[in-house]
Design a protein around this motif. Structure first.
Motif, mmCIF file in Angstrom:
data_model
loop_
_atom_site.group_PDB
_atom_site.id
_atom_site.type_symbol
_atom_site.label_atom_id
_atom_site.label_comp_id
_atom_site.label_asym_id
_atom_site.label_seq_id
_atom_site.Cartn_x
_atom_site.Cartn_y
_atom_site.Cartn_z
ATOM 1 N N PHE A 16 -11.165 6.833 -6.000
ATOM 2 C CA PHE A 16 -10.319 5.837 -6.660
ATOM 3 C C PHE A 16 -10.574 5.952 -8.152
ATOM 4 C CE2 PHE A 16 -10.632 3.978 -2.444
ATOM 5 C CZ PHE A 16 -9.356 3.492 -2.247
ATOM 6 N N PRO A 17 -9.626 5.505 -8.972
ATOM 7 C CA PRO A 17 -9.924 5.450 -10.400
ATOM 8 C C PRO A 17 -11.101 4.503 -10.624
ATOM 9 C CG PRO A 17 -7.585 5.052 -10.004
ATOM 10 C CD PRO A 17 -8.274 5.031 -8.674
ATOM 11 N N PRO A 22 -6.481 -0.414 -12.130
ATOM 12 C CA PRO A 22 -5.743 0.823 -12.360
ATOM 13 C C PRO A 22 -4.732 0.618 -13.489
ATOM 14 C CG PRO A 22 -5.071 -0.226 -10.305
ATOM 15 C CD PRO A 22 -6.220 -1.018 -10.833
ATOM 16 N N LEU A 23 -4.378 1.689 -14.165
ATOM 17 C CA LEU A 23 -3.416 1.582 -15.265
ATOM 18 C C LEU A 23 -2.111 1.047 -14.721
ATOM 19 C CD1 LEU A 23 -3.955 4.955 -17.119
ATOM 20 C CD2 LEU A 23 -4.876 2.721 -17.678
ATOM 21 N N ARG A 24 -1.643 -0.024 -15.308
ATOM 22 C CA ARG A 24 -0.403 -0.582 -14.801
ATOM 23 C C ARG A 24 0.736 -0.496 -15.795
ATOM 24 N NH1 ARG A 24 -0.154 -3.008 -10.051
ATOM 25 N NH2 ARG A 24 1.953 -2.324 -10.325
ATOM 26 N N ARG A 74 -9.241 3.460 7.294
ATOM 27 C CA ARG A 74 -7.878 3.743 6.824
ATOM 28 C C ARG A 74 -7.570 5.230 6.909
ATOM 29 N NH1 ARG A 74 -7.788 -0.906 2.271
ATOM 30 N NH2 ARG A 74 -7.578 -2.480 3.881
ATOM 31 N N ILE A 79 -3.496 6.228 7.340
ATOM 32 C CA ILE A 79 -2.754 5.382 6.410
ATOM 33 C C ILE A 79 -2.825 5.962 5.009
ATOM 34 C CG2 ILE A 79 -2.581 3.078 5.399
ATOM 35 C CD1 ILE A 79 -4.024 2.071 7.956
ATOM 36 N N ILE A 80 -3.998 6.459 4.641
ATOM 37 C CA ILE A 80 -4.148 7.053 3.315
ATOM 38 C C ILE A 80 -4.608 8.502 3.477
ATOM 39 C CG2 ILE A 80 -4.587 4.863 2.156
ATOM 40 C CD1 ILE A 80 -7.505 5.365 2.248
ATOM 41 N N PRO A 81 -4.147 9.376 2.604
ATOM 42 C CA PRO A 81 -4.554 10.773 2.683
ATOM 43 C C PRO A 81 -5.880 10.981 1.957
ATOM 44 C CG PRO A 81 -2.874 10.515 0.993
ATOM 45 C CD PRO A 81 -3.160 9.138 1.532
ATOM 46 N N ALA A 101 -1.299 -8.972 7.934
ATOM 47 C CA ALA A 101 -0.552 -8.304 6.867
ATOM 48 C C ALA A 101 0.938 -8.235 7.160
ATOM 49 C CB ALA A 101 -1.098 -6.898 6.647
ATOM 50 N N PRO B 110 0.625 -4.799 0.801
ATOM 51 C CA PRO B 110 -0.449 -5.046 1.767
ATOM 52 C C PRO B 110 -0.222 -4.320 3.087
ATOM 53 C CG PRO B 110 0.263 -7.094 0.771
ATOM 54 C CD PRO B 110 1.202 -6.037 0.280
ATOM 55 N N LYS B 113 -0.969 -0.587 3.001
ATOM 56 C CA LYS B 113 -2.386 -0.248 2.951
ATOM 57 C C LYS B 113 -3.074 -0.464 4.289
ATOM 58 C CE LYS B 113 -3.723 -2.492 -0.824
ATOM 59 N NZ LYS B 113 -4.614 -2.839 -1.940
ATOM 60 N N PRO B 269 1.957 9.690 -1.794
ATOM 61 C CA PRO B 269 0.566 9.819 -1.332
ATOM 62 C C PRO B 269 -0.436 9.037 -2.169
ATOM 63 C CG PRO B 269 1.637 11.964 -1.332
ATOM 64 C CD PRO B 269 2.558 11.015 -2.050
ATOM 65 N N PHE B 272 -1.324 3.986 -2.429
ATOM 66 C CA PHE B 272 -2.362 3.035 -2.013
ATOM 67 C C PHE B 272 -3.346 2.738 -3.139
ATOM 68 C CE2 PHE B 272 -4.347 7.092 -1.320
ATOM 69 C CZ PHE B 272 -5.695 6.871 -1.561
ATOM 70 N N ARG B 273 -3.429 3.633 -4.114
ATOM 71 C CA ARG B 273 -4.355 3.369 -5.227
ATOM 72 C C ARG B 273 -3.784 2.340 -6.192
ATOM 73 N NH1 ARG B 273 -5.187 8.941 -4.700
ATOM 74 N NH2 ARG B 273 -7.283 9.384 -3.965
ATOM 75 N N HIS B 274 -2.502 2.099 -6.116
ATOM 76 C CA HIS B 274 -1.859 1.241 -7.116
ATOM 77 C C HIS B 274 -1.329 -0.057 -6.546
ATOM 78 C CE1 HIS B 274 -1.931 4.352 -10.278
ATOM 79 N NE2 HIS B 274 -1.901 5.166 -9.238
#
Lengths: 252, 275
Positions: A16-17, A22-24, A74, A79-81, A101, B110, B113, B269, B272-274
């Motif tokens: 993760f950053p 995280p930059l938004r 996850r 769900i996440i790569p 959720a 949500p 994720k 891809p 999920f980080r954002h």
């Protein structure tokens, strides 16, 4: 014909950053660029995990907060790569990660059961067939046709658990969801999980409640700072994990 | 429990392919239907008139617009209300859907994720529910036309086709915009400011003829002009839109679908980080 494995993780790492947020915005992004370190600092939640899980295995995952347990689930659910490595998943997976959720507060309990079922890949007909069982398990017979916003948090948790576990997937991933409801509901949750395992469902259970893991899982892994530090039979791993606590932590 | 022999493989750096994404959405068609139905009905769940608002809202708006702008441009353009309403509906579909597609990623963050869902299903559901709303809003438009004595012609049968072309364009834009908005909040804010400028650069409220000849290329460079024409011509002039207008609309739809999908598959891809 079935494959003997349910899940295989090979060299799985995830970053993760590292910045708190995280930059938004373009502005933050541009400033980071100008400083010449656009992606400076990443936090590796998992640092190379190898894991194999056979069909019907029951695996407990223990570790401190931030060890990467939820991230592991996850990834196991697809769900996440991963940032590195690869994950192989055989058969269907039902992640029971954060129970509510998929709920919509304006819809009734019944509508939410159908909606959540479709999220988990179940057809309307299948969910209608399971409806009575779900409502009975959640003990919500009297309020199931009221909008969800009128439910208490305990009622929500019961409904979510009942829906998520009514979907009979090949692999079920549970993240700290056995800690919902009162003790009576909890013991029925445990019974249901034990019943699913007896029928051959593969289970991965993340919990801080070591007694639950000892009860439900034959194998366990101990995750610390993104690495597996111990793997094996539940008794061995839990003993090692308990032994790692500093005296003050052991007291509490 | 009979698990298939072939595993699902998730690799580092893997991007969804068009074929796989379509298959993943297809197996979740019931979820897509549920998302569309929820989008269409939940808004009105707590209201007295319920779904009727889907008709009332455009109707009220059209009456007001007709009264205000009808007096303003009535001399230049006969059947001005038909001219205005048709294009306005087309533009509203574009505006509301793209805006909602960006918000849908934030709402459903949500979910994305916690369970595997193909990311494109959210903008897709918003574009479909918007199309249903567009079709439904043709009914109050016909009502206004009948009251104002605008003639009905067979070319009105083209409207669903025009709506479908617009759907393609809207979907492509939504794919791209919602992906960018996940990474940068500014995209949404900039877009909301910018899109109203585009609205006034599109001949919706005013006739094309009042735009000086030398500025017309600006109008013709705007893809929304062609989609407005697709809906407007059958209503206003009682004729099918000219072939070159249809052609340009098809090309823009195909191009935007390809661009939008490429943006989505490259960015999804990392969602999920954002989120």
């Amino acid at each position: 014909m079935t494959h003997p494995l349910a899940l295989r993780m090979h060299g799985v790492a995830l970053h993760f950053p590292a910045r708190r947020e995280p930059l938004r915005s373009f502005k933050e992004w541009a400033i980071a660029r100008l400083r010449g370190r656009p992606d400076s600092g990443v936090f590796w939640a998992l640092k190379g995990v190898d894991l194999e899980l056979g069909q019907g295995d029951t695996l407990g995952v223990v570790g401190r907060n931030g060890a990467g347990k939820s991230t592991l689930l996850r990834l196991a659910a697809g769900i996440i790569p991963p940032s590195r490595g690869e994950v192989h998943i055989w058969g269907s997976v039902a992640p029971v990660i954060e129970l509510s959720a998929g709920f919509d507060r304006e819809l009734t309990g019944r509508e939410n059961v159908l909606f959540n079922g479709s999220l988990l890949g179940m057809s309307r007909r299948q969910m209608l067939a399971k409806m009575d069982e779900i409502v009975a398990f959640a003990q919500l017979e009297e309020v199931i046709d009221a909008p969800l916003r009128t439910y208490s948090s305990g009622m929500l948790a019961r409904l979510a658990f009942a829906v998520a576990t009514s979907v009979r997937a090949d692999t079920v991933l549970l993240d700290e969801v056995l800690a919902v409801g009162d003790q009576f509901f909890r013991s029925r949750c445990h019974a249901r999980i034990a019943e699913m395992c007896a029928q051959g469902t593969t289970l991965v259970l993340v919990s801080h409640d070591l007694a639950t893991i000892a009860n439900l899982c034959r194998r366990a892994v101990w995750l610390d700072e993104g690495r597996i530090v111990a793997a094996g039979s539940t008794a061995e791993v839990l003993a090692a994990y308990r032994g790692s606590a500093t005296p003050t932590q052991a007291c509490s | 429990m009979a698990a298939p022999v072939a595993p699902r493989v998730v690799r580092a750096g893997q991007r969804p392919t068009l074929g796989r994404e379509c298959a993943e959405v297809w197996t979740r068609w019931e979820l897509l239907v549920n998302l569309v139905v929820r989008d269409l009905t939940v808004r009105y769940k707590r209201s007295l008139l319920g779904f009727l608002w889907s008709f009332l809202h455009p109707l009220i708006f059209m009456v007001v617009l007709t009264l205000v702008f009808g007096t303003l441009f009535a001399q230049r353009t006969p059947n001005y209300s038909a001219y205005l309403l048709s294009a306005y509906l087309a533009f509203q579909y574009f505006l509301q859907t793209t805006t909602k597609a960006m918000a849908s990623m934030a709402w459903n963050g949500p979910l994305l994720k916690r369970i595997y869902v193909p990311a494109s299903i959210f903008p897709l559901s918003v574009a479909i529910s918007g199309l249903v709303n567009l079709y439904l809003s043709f009914l109050p438009m016909f009502l206004v036309m009948a009251v104002l004595g605008v003639p009905f012609s067979w070319s009105l049968l083209f409207l669903p086709v025009g709506g479908l072309l617009l759907f393609g364009f809207v979907l492509g834009c939504s794919f791209g915009l919602c992906s960018l908005a996940v990474y940068f909040d500014d995209v949404r804010l900039m877009y909301e400011a910018g899109i109203y400028s585009v609205m006034y650069l599109t001949p919706i409220f005013y006739p094309l003829e009042i735009v000086p000849e030398k500025f017309r290329p600006i109008i013709f460079a705007n893809p929304l002009y062609y989609y407005c024409e697709l809906i407007r011509q059958p209503v206003f002039s009682g004729q099918l839109p000219p072939g070159h207008t249809i052609l340009v609309a098809v090309i823009w739809a195909v191009v935007m679908l390809m661009v939008g999908w490429q943006v989505l598959r490259r960015m999804s891809p990392g969602f999920f980080r954002h989120l």
